[in-house]
Design a protein around this motif. Sequence first.
Motif, PDB file in Angstrom:
ATOM      1  N   THR A 117       0.562  -0.632   0.000  1.00 13.40           N
ATOM      2  CA  THR A 117       0.143   0.310  -0.012  1.00 13.40           C
ATOM      3  C   THR A 117       0.908   1.063   0.091  1.00 13.40           C
ATOM      4  O   THR A 117       0.186   2.644   0.130  1.00 13.40           O
ATOM      5  CB  THR A 117      -1.064   0.226   1.144  1.00 13.40           C
ATOM      6  N   GLY A 118       2.226   1.328   0.243  1.00 13.48           N
ATOM      7  CA  GLY A 118       2.899   2.823  -0.169  1.00 13.48           C
ATOM      8  C   GLY A 118       2.494   2.677   1.812  1.00 13.48           C
ATOM      9  O   GLY A 118       2.880   4.292   1.949  1.00 13.48           O
ATOM     10  N   GLY A 119       1.741   2.315   2.548  1.00 14.95           N
ATOM     11  CA  GLY A 119       1.340   3.414   3.924  1.00 14.95           C
ATOM     12  C   GLY A 119       2.659   3.008   4.753  1.00 14.95           C
ATOM     13  O   GLY A 119       3.398   1.813   4.777  1.00 14.95           O
ATOM     14  N   TYR A 120       2.323   3.741   5.796  1.00 17.76           N
ATOM     15  CA  TYR A 120       3.751   3.170   6.804  1.00 17.76           C
ATOM     16  C   TYR A 120       3.151   3.186   7.775  1.00 17.76           C
ATOM     17  O   TYR A 120       2.041   3.836   8.416  1.00 17.76           O
ATOM     18  CB  TYR A 120       4.494   5.008   7.716  1.00 17.76           C
ATOM     19  N   LEU A 121       3.612   2.155   8.881  1.00 19.62           N
ATOM     20  CA  LEU A 121       2.986   2.083  10.234  1.00 19.62           C
ATOM     21  C   LEU A 121       2.895   2.905  10.755  1.00 19.62           C
ATOM     22  O   LEU A 121       3.997   4.427  11.135  1.00 19.62           O
ATOM     23  CB  LEU A 121       4.036   1.383  11.305  1.00 19.62           C
ATOM     24  N   HIS A 122       1.825   3.364  11.305  1.00 21.13           N
ATOM     25  CA  HIS A 122       1.244   5.126  12.091  1.00 21.13           C
ATOM     26  C   HIS A 122       0.853   4.723  13.149  1.00 21.13           C
ATOM     27  O   HIS A 122      -0.167   3.460  13.195  1.00 21.13           O
ATOM     28  CB  HIS A 122       0.415   5.529  11.186  1.00 21.13           C
ATOM     29  N   SER A 123       0.822   5.840  14.612  1.00 23.27           N
ATOM     30  CA  SER A 123      -0.188   5.851  15.301  1.00 23.27           C
ATOM     31  C   SER A 123      -0.413   7.768  15.635  1.00 23.27           C
ATOM     32  O   SER A 123       0.246   8.271  15.436  1.00 23.27           O
ATOM     33  CB  SER A 123       0.046   4.985  16.461  1.00 23.27           C
ATOM     34  N   HIS A 124      -1.233   7.425  16.600  1.00 27.68           N
ATOM     35  CA  HIS A 124      -1.477   8.857  16.993  1.00 27.68           C
ATOM     36  C   HIS A 124      -2.710   8.728  17.782  1.00 27.68           C
ATOM     37  O   HIS A 124      -3.365   7.915  19.071  1.00 27.68           O
ATOM     38  CB  HIS A 124      -2.175   9.941  16.148  1.00 27.68           C
ATOM     39  N   ASN A 125      -3.384   9.451  18.415  1.00 25.27           N
ATOM     40  CA  ASN A 125      -3.157   9.791  20.521  1.00 25.27           C
ATOM     41  C   ASN A 125      -5.062   9.594  19.782  1.00 25.27           C
ATOM     42  O   ASN A 125      -6.048  10.104  20.790  1.00 25.27           O
ATOM     43  CB  ASN A 125      -3.358  11.423  21.129  1.00 25.27           C
ATOM     44  N   LYS A 126      -5.492   9.288  18.980  1.00 25.37           N
ATOM     45  CA  LYS A 126      -7.266   8.924  18.787  1.00 25.37           C
ATOM     46  C   LYS A 126      -7.167   7.252  18.916  1.00 25.37           C
ATOM     47  O   LYS A 126      -6.574   6.612  18.858  1.00 25.37           O
ATOM     48  CB  LYS A 126      -7.161   9.045  17.306  1.00 25.37           C
ATOM     49  N   LYS A 127      -8.396   8.132  20.393  1.00 26.48           N
ATOM     50  CA  LYS A 127      -8.389   5.965  20.656  1.00 26.48           C
ATOM     51  C   LYS A 127      -9.441   5.593  20.556  1.00 26.48           C
ATOM     52  O   LYS A 127     -10.912   6.510  20.860  1.00 26.48           O
ATOM     53  CB  LYS A 127      -8.144   6.950  22.820  1.00 26.48           C
ATOM     54  N   TYR A 128      -9.708   4.333  20.948  1.00 24.26           N
ATOM     55  CA  TYR A 128     -11.178   3.457  21.054  1.00 24.26           C
ATOM     56  C   TYR A 128     -11.675   3.783  22.015  1.00 24.26           C
ATOM     57  O   TYR A 128     -11.131   3.757  23.585  1.00 24.26           O
ATOM     58  CB  TYR A 128     -10.571   2.147  21.044  1.00 24.26           C
ATOM     59  N   THR A 129     -13.258   3.398  22.396  1.00 23.92           N
ATOM     60  CA  THR A 129     -13.766   3.893  24.016  1.00 23.92           C
ATOM     61  C   THR A 129     -14.976   2.453  24.437  1.00 23.92           C
ATOM     62  O   THR A 129     -15.072   2.603  25.370  1.00 23.92           O
ATOM     63  CB  THR A 129     -14.453   5.267  23.157  1.00 23.92           C
ATOM     64  N   ARG A 130     -14.524   1.309  23.213  1.00 23.73           N
ATOM     65  CA  ARG A 130     -15.474   0.658  23.939  1.00 23.73           C
ATOM     66  C   ARG A 130     -14.715  -0.072  23.938  1.00 23.73           C
ATOM     67  O   ARG A 130     -14.351  -0.822  24.368  1.00 23.73           O
ATOM     68  CB  ARG A 130     -16.214   0.345  22.748  1.00 23.73           C
ATOM     69  N   ILE A 131     -14.459  -1.719  23.320  1.00 19.48           N
ATOM     70  CA  ILE A 131     -14.388  -3.092  22.854  1.00 19.48           C
ATOM     71  C   ILE A 131     -12.195  -2.465  23.396  1.00 19.48           C
ATOM     72  O   ILE A 131     -12.189  -3.575  24.392  1.00 19.48           O
ATOM     73  CB  ILE A 131     -14.712  -3.607  21.846  1.00 19.48           C
ATOM     74  N   ALA A 132     -11.904  -1.613  23.136  1.00 22.78           N
ATOM     75  CA  ALA A 132      -9.960  -1.760  23.497  1.00 22.78           C
ATOM     76  C   ALA A 132     -10.231  -0.484  23.627  1.00 22.78           C
ATOM     77  O   ALA A 132      -9.090   0.667  23.814  1.00 22.78           O
ATOM     78  CB  ALA A 132     -10.030  -1.521  22.641  1.00 22.78           C
ATOM     79  N   GLY A 133     -10.924  -0.073  24.837  1.00 26.10           N
ATOM     80  CA  GLY A 133     -11.247   1.078  25.335  1.00 26.10           C
ATOM     81  C   GLY A 133      -9.388   1.730  25.835  1.00 26.10           C
ATOM     82  O   GLY A 133      -8.960   0.965  26.653  1.00 26.10           O
ATOM     83  N   GLY A 134      -9.373   2.466  25.849  1.00 22.48           N
ATOM     84  CA  GLY A 134      -7.850   2.981  26.105  1.00 22.48           C
ATOM     85  C   GLY A 134      -7.280   3.104  25.521  1.00 22.48           C
ATOM     86  O   GLY A 134      -5.792   3.689  25.846  1.00 22.48           O
ATOM     87  N   GLN A 135      -6.645   1.849  24.170  1.00 21.18           N
ATOM     88  CA  GLN A 135      -5.713   1.749  23.695  1.00 21.18           C
ATOM     89  C   GLN A 135      -6.272   2.618  22.451  1.00 21.18           C
ATOM     90  O   GLN A 135      -7.260   3.283  22.030  1.00 21.18           O
ATOM     91  CB  GLN A 135      -6.205   0.749  23.533  1.00 21.18           C
ATOM     92  N   GLN A 136      -4.856   3.007  21.209  1.00 24.08           N
ATOM     93  CA  GLN A 136      -5.240   3.812  20.541  1.00 24.08           C
ATOM     94  C   GLN A 136      -5.314   3.539  19.112  1.00 24.08           C
ATOM     95  O   GLN A 136      -4.447   1.983  19.003  1.00 24.08           O
ATOM     96  CB  GLN A 136      -4.317   5.755  20.267  1.00 24.08           C
TER      97      GLN A 136
END
Length: 215
Positions: free
Chosen positions: A168-187
């Motif tokens: 895909t040409g995408g870089y593995l990425h993360s940010h401070n957008k977090k899940y609120t339900r099943i993975a609550g507190g994980q980003q």
Amino acid sequence: MAFSFFALAIFLFLTLDSDYTFSPVYAAPSEGVEITYGSVIKLMHEKTRFRLHSHDVPYGSGSGQQSVTGFPTVDDSNSYWIVRPEPDTSAKQGDTIKSGTIIRLQHMRTRRWLHSHLHASPISGNLEVSCFGGDGQSDTGDYWRLEIEGSGKTWRQDQRIRLHHVDTGGYLHSHNKKYTRIAGGQQEVCGVREKRADNVWLATEGVFLPTSESK
């Protein structure tokens, strides 16, 4: 409960290639030891300090494959990944890994591969990153090109890297957008095609195999 380094050492012993002469594995100290194929590592997102993580919970949208997130604490065994080479190459366990090499990361607990494709990620709508396949089941969606930041030529602990997805040409990425339900507190972990400060990672905790050259 986190796996102890002793348990990881036993796991590595049981999963070594038959042509690899076993030397005791060791917990990596802080001086930046070389990362080799077969090592078990945790990848820390530099900007947020969350660890790359997966668990046997599918996405509720997109591909429906096993979800990948960023996890806030160190003590979780679902954040361990085994460093594997691209199939059908001469690379073997204990070999060092140069910048520009295509690698795969296998989730230790579920045996699935870090994967990406064109499905939209759940929160930001970027490229979804999932876990897919298993032992004996892998495709090019599991291929990531290692890009070492700075002057280093081979991958070392605590070295700044990027993982660039081949398909895909995408870089593995993360940010401070977090899940609120099943993975609550994980980003969210996703792929983005731009090279940004938010797609730098470091191999931190883990158990590293000695280099094969030292046998």
